[in-house]
Each structure stands twice: as structure tokens, then as C-alpha cells.
Design an enzyme around this catalytic site. Structure first.
Site, PDB file in Angstrom:
ATOM      1  N   THR A 153     -15.372  13.832  13.415  1.00 19.45           N
ATOM      2  CA  THR A 153     -16.459  13.385  15.073  1.00 19.45           C
ATOM      3  C   THR A 153     -15.885  14.788  15.359  1.00 19.45           C
ATOM      4  O   THR A 153     -15.082  15.017  16.018  1.00 19.45           O
ATOM      5  CB  THR A 153     -15.555  11.997  15.753  1.00 19.45           C
ATOM      6  OG1 THR A 153     -16.118  11.159  15.278  1.00 19.45           O
ATOM      7  CG2 THR A 153     -16.240  11.873  17.246  1.00 19.45           C
ATOM      8  N   ARG A 160     -22.649  -0.678  12.640  1.00 18.65           N
ATOM      9  CA  ARG A 160     -20.727  -0.318  13.033  1.00 18.65           C
ATOM     10  C   ARG A 160     -20.719   0.299  13.490  1.00 18.65           C
ATOM     11  O   ARG A 160     -21.079   1.522  14.067  1.00 18.65           O
ATOM     12  CB  ARG A 160     -19.982   0.421  11.235  1.00 18.65           C
ATOM     13  CG  ARG A 160     -18.778   0.513  11.552  1.00 18.65           C
ATOM     14  CD  ARG A 160     -18.465   2.160  11.700  1.00 18.65           C
ATOM     15  NE  ARG A 160     -17.456   2.455  11.791  1.00 18.65           N
ATOM     16  CZ  ARG A 160     -16.510   3.235  11.426  1.00 18.65           C
ATOM     17  NH1 ARG A 160     -16.984   4.352  12.762  1.00 18.65           N
ATOM     18  NH2 ARG A 160     -15.298   3.478  11.815  1.00 18.65           N
ATOM     19  N   VAL A 161     -19.933  -0.045  14.500  1.00 25.50           N
ATOM     20  CA  VAL A 161     -20.051   1.386  15.470  1.00 25.50           C
ATOM     21  C   VAL A 161     -17.751   1.723  16.315  1.00 25.50           C
ATOM     22  O   VAL A 161     -16.901   0.513  15.377  1.00 25.50           O
ATOM     23  CB  VAL A 161     -19.245   0.390  17.551  1.00 25.50           C
ATOM     24  CG1 VAL A 161     -18.877   1.263  18.446  1.00 25.50           C
ATOM     25  CG2 VAL A 161     -20.396  -0.148  17.120  1.00 25.50           C
ATOM     26  N   GLY A 162     -17.823   2.619  15.612  1.00 27.93           N
ATOM     27  CA  GLY A 162     -16.213   3.337  15.478  1.00 27.93           C
ATOM     28  C   GLY A 162     -15.445   3.133  16.826  1.00 27.93           C
ATOM     29  O   GLY A 162     -16.409   2.946  18.324  1.00 27.93           O
ATOM     30  N   ASP A 163     -14.001   4.083  17.165  1.00 32.19           N
ATOM     31  CA  ASP A 163     -14.073   4.655  18.850  1.00 32.19           C
ATOM     32  C   ASP A 163     -14.510   5.601  19.192  1.00 32.19           C
ATOM     33  O   ASP A 163     -14.747   5.423  20.668  1.00 32.19           O
ATOM     34  CB  ASP A 163     -12.170   5.197  18.292  1.00 32.19           C
ATOM     35  CG  ASP A 163     -12.745   6.613  17.048  1.00 32.19           C
ATOM     36  OD1 ASP A 163     -13.400   6.099  16.233  1.00 32.19           O
ATOM     37  OD2 ASP A 163     -12.099   7.763  17.596  1.00 32.19           O
ATOM     38  N   THR A 199     -10.508  11.419  16.424  1.00 30.35           N
ATOM     39  CA  THR A 199     -11.165  11.604  15.693  1.00 30.35           C
ATOM     40  C   THR A 199     -10.300  11.060  14.096  1.00 30.35           C
ATOM     41  O   THR A 199      -8.622  11.842  14.533  1.00 30.35           O
ATOM     42  CB  THR A 199     -11.809  12.635  15.201  1.00 30.35           C
ATOM     43  OG1 THR A 199     -12.181  12.861  13.757  1.00 30.35           O
ATOM     44  CG2 THR A 199     -10.849  14.440  15.037  1.00 30.35           C
ATOM     45  N   GLY A 200     -11.315   9.876  13.826  1.00 23.54           N
ATOM     46  CA  GLY A 200     -10.062   9.573  12.510  1.00 23.54           C
ATOM     47  C   GLY A 200     -10.907   8.767  12.250  1.00 23.54           C
ATOM     48  O   GLY A 200     -12.195   8.568  12.224  1.00 23.54           O
ATOM     49  N   GLY A 227     -11.803   5.496  12.854  1.00 22.87           N
ATOM     50  CA  GLY A 227     -12.074   4.737  13.904  1.00 22.87           C
ATOM     51  C   GLY A 227     -11.130   3.631  14.542  1.00 22.87           C
ATOM     52  O   GLY A 227     -11.133   3.256  15.611  1.00 22.87           O
TER      53      GLY A 227
HETATM   54  N1  ASP Z   1     -14.179   8.400  14.255  1.00 26.83           N
HETATM   55  C1  ASP Z   1     -15.018   8.093  13.974  1.00 26.83           C
HETATM   56  C2  ASP Z   1     -15.461   6.510  13.812  1.00 26.83           C
HETATM   57  O1  ASP Z   1     -14.776   6.262  13.058  1.00 26.83           O
HETATM   58  C3  ASP Z   1     -14.987   8.840  12.615  1.00 26.83           C
HETATM   59  C4  ASP Z   1     -14.107  10.131  12.456  1.00 26.83           C
HETATM   60  O2  ASP Z   1     -14.093  10.934  13.608  1.00 26.83           O
HETATM   61  O3  ASP Z   1     -14.177  10.890  11.570  1.00 26.83           O
HETATM   62  O4  ASP Z   1     -16.723   6.390  13.176  1.00 26.83           O
END
Ligand code: ASP
Length: 316
Positions: free
Chosen positions: A149, A177-180, A200-201, A203
């Protein structure tokens, strides 16, 4: 003082553009939007905007958010399809009193009514990645790897701070699907009286610690952004490991209202980009050594290799 910090190498062109605006007294809301749009528009970044990697059904569903640290206004869109710049739609939503977070068709309807640019965000390159992954899945490759992200925090000369994110989320995610990234406090947070943070990572794991809010809270208690980032990442990593046996990827960036910044990660090779009144746009790589994150300026070789691999022809 002004400054802008962002997750990943892909943000450096954007923050270089934002720098021009911030240097000449521009607004932190506009500068962060400029910077994120640059990433959204670049077709070779495969985890944000145009060219972003699709979900399980080969559709590009995007998440984005914007926060104004003066008013604490928030706007976000999630699982939105076929619009060029989700961050601008999120920023527009932040002006509303209610209905600040819209998903899927609702977000698309709003964006259409407001005249935002429509665009088919699925590129031929992304389709190749999709087909390759479908093949790999039969060989037990982790389905969700390949996601980053862009998250940013910005400070302008008036002392206003903003935070914003944009992402295509996890590659091969379930539809809807919704992430952070569009969730306030998890993917982003900004308070001009303190500072801002973004993540980022994975979510699903970042949300478990409301990590961006936690970093801002620690800065409010007096911590330097670097210590706040390390404390939040190390703590969440330890809690997840203790309670669940493993922790997903967790990487964060933060800046306080003095333009001081911090970064922490629990992975190898997290890159980030920063520009401030005191520092020209720079890409760093960071690693966590016994709880402390050490940042090194990326070498020219690393930078050249980065672009080469992003733009290399893809074979089916
Ligand atoms: N955090 C994002 C999500 O889970 C993905 C990412 O940052 O790599 O949608």
C-alpha cells in the site's frame, strides 16, 4: 517546517512532486493528493491504482483514504472499481458531514455523480500476473503475496498535517475484502496537534493493533516518531506471535508536527521515501535488528534494479 513521508520506494516520484507544492507554501491536503495520484497513475506499480493486482475474480477493487489532521475529517472508499484516482474520491468524501466511508457500488455511484474520471484499472500486465498466480496456486505458493500500500503523512508550513492511503489490497483477495488501508486508526491517522502515521502489510493483522492510531497516541505521550513506530510494531508483533503463533507483515511510517519522522517494520527489505525542508527526497531501506530499526539510504544499484524489475517484460 514542511515534510512528507511515505511507504515504499514507489512513492518517491510522488513525494518529489509534493515537495514543490510544500516548498512554495502549498496545503498538506493538496500535496498528499498530488503525491498519491502519481503512484495511482503509474501502470508499473502493481499494488496501487492503475495496474493494481486483481482479486480472485480478476477484478481490480481499490481501497483509499484521506484524513485532515486539523479538523480530524476522514473520507474513505473501499472495494471501488473503475475509477482512476480513489484517493481523490476519499478526499472529497472527507468534506461531507456524514456518509464519509463508502464501499463498492455506493462509492462508484458517488464518484460518478461528482464527475471523477472513470477508467478500466485492469491492465494486460495485471492479467498476466493473475494467470501466472492461478498456475502457481496449484504448486502451493502463498496466494496473497504481492501487495504493497502507498501510505503517506504530510506536514505543511502552516502546521497542518494529513494522512492518506491507496491500494489494490491483497492480490487474489476475496471479492469485497477490505484491508486496513481505508480504516481510520489502522491504515492511517493524522492529528495536526501531534503527528500522523500510516501502515502497510497484512491488513488483517495491522487492524488488530489499530496501529496508526497507536503510534499517534504514543507520540502524543511524548515519544519521538522513531520510538513510537518501533514500540508499536514490536508490541503488536509480540502480541500476535504470543496469541496466534505468528504475525503478518507490519510496516509503518510516521511524522510529528515538527517534521521529525520514524519508520519501523518486522520484515526484511521495507523501503520508504521521505522529503522535508531539511532533506531532499530520499529512498531508504530499513531492517529491524533486535527491536531497533536501522535505516540505510538505498544505493543507486538497488534503485536501478528496482525499476528494471518493475518494468521488465512479463512472460506468460
Ligand atoms: N495493508 C494492505 C491490505 O491489507 C496491503 C499492503 O499494504 O500490502 O490491504
Amino acid at each position: 517546517m514542511w515534510g512528507i513521508i511515505a511507504t515504499w520506494r514507489m512513492a518517491v516520484e510522488g513525494i518529489t512532486k509534493a515537495k514543490e507544492e510544500l516548498e512554495s507554501g502549498g496545503d498538506a491536503g493538496n500535496a498528499i493528493e498530488t503525491a498519491i495520484r502519481e503512484v495511482e497513475d503509474f501502470p508499473y506499480y502493481k499494488s496501487v491504482g492503475y495496474g493494481g493486482l486483481p482479486n480472485e475474480e480478476m477484478e481490480v477493487e481499490l481501497d483509499a483514504a484521506f484524513m485532515d489532521g486539523n479538523t480530524l475529517s476522514i473520507g474513505a472508499v473501499a472495494a471501488i472499481k473503475d475509477f482512476a484516482n480513489p484517493v481523490s474520491i476519499a478526499k472529497r468524501l472527507a468534506k461531507e458531514k456524514v456518509n464519509n466511508v463508502l464501499v463498492a457500488e455506493g462509492a462508484e455511484k458517488f464518484a460518478h455523480k461528482e464527475g471523477f474520471e472513470r477508467k478500466n484499472m485492469l491492465t494486460d500486465r495485471a492479467k498476466i500476473h493473475y494467470r501466472k498466480r492461478v498456475k502457481e496456486l496449484s504448486q502451493e505458493i502463498k496466494p496473497y503475496s504481492g501487495h504493497d500500500t502507498v501510505g503517506m503523512v504530510c506536514l505543511d508550513q502552516s502546521g497542518k498535517m494529513t494522512a492518506a492511503t491507496s491500494t489494490s489490497g491483497l492480490f487474489m483477495k476475496k471479492k469485497g475484502r477490505v484491508g486496513d488501508s481505508p480504516i481510520a486508526g489502522s491504515g492511517f491517522y493524522a492529528d495536526s496537534e501531534v503527528g500522523g502515521a500510516s501502515a502497510t502489510g497484512l491488513g488483517e493483522d495491522l487492524m488488530k493493533g489499530c496501529i496508526s492510531y497507536e503510534i499517534v497516541r504514543l507520540m502524543k505521550e511524548g515519544m519521538h516518531p522513531q520510538l513510537a513506530c518501533e514500540t508499536a510494531v514490536n508490541h503488536l508483533h509480540a502480541e500476535l506471535t504470543k496469541r496466534r503463533g505468528e504475525a503478518g507483515d507490519l510496516s509503518v511510517i510516521a511524522m510529528n508536527n515538527q517534521g521529525e519522522w520514524g519508520v519501523a517494520t518486522n520484515i526484511e527489505g521495507f523501503s520508504f521515501a521521505v522529503a522535508t525542508q531539511k532533506e531532499a527526497p530520499t529512498v531508504y531501506l530499513t531492517k529491524n535488528v533486535d527491536g531497533h530499526c536501522i535505516h540505510e539510504v538505498a544505493s543507486q544499484e538497488w534503485l536501478d534494479n528496482y525499476m528494471r524489475t518493475r518494468m521488465a517484460p512479463l512472460e506468460e
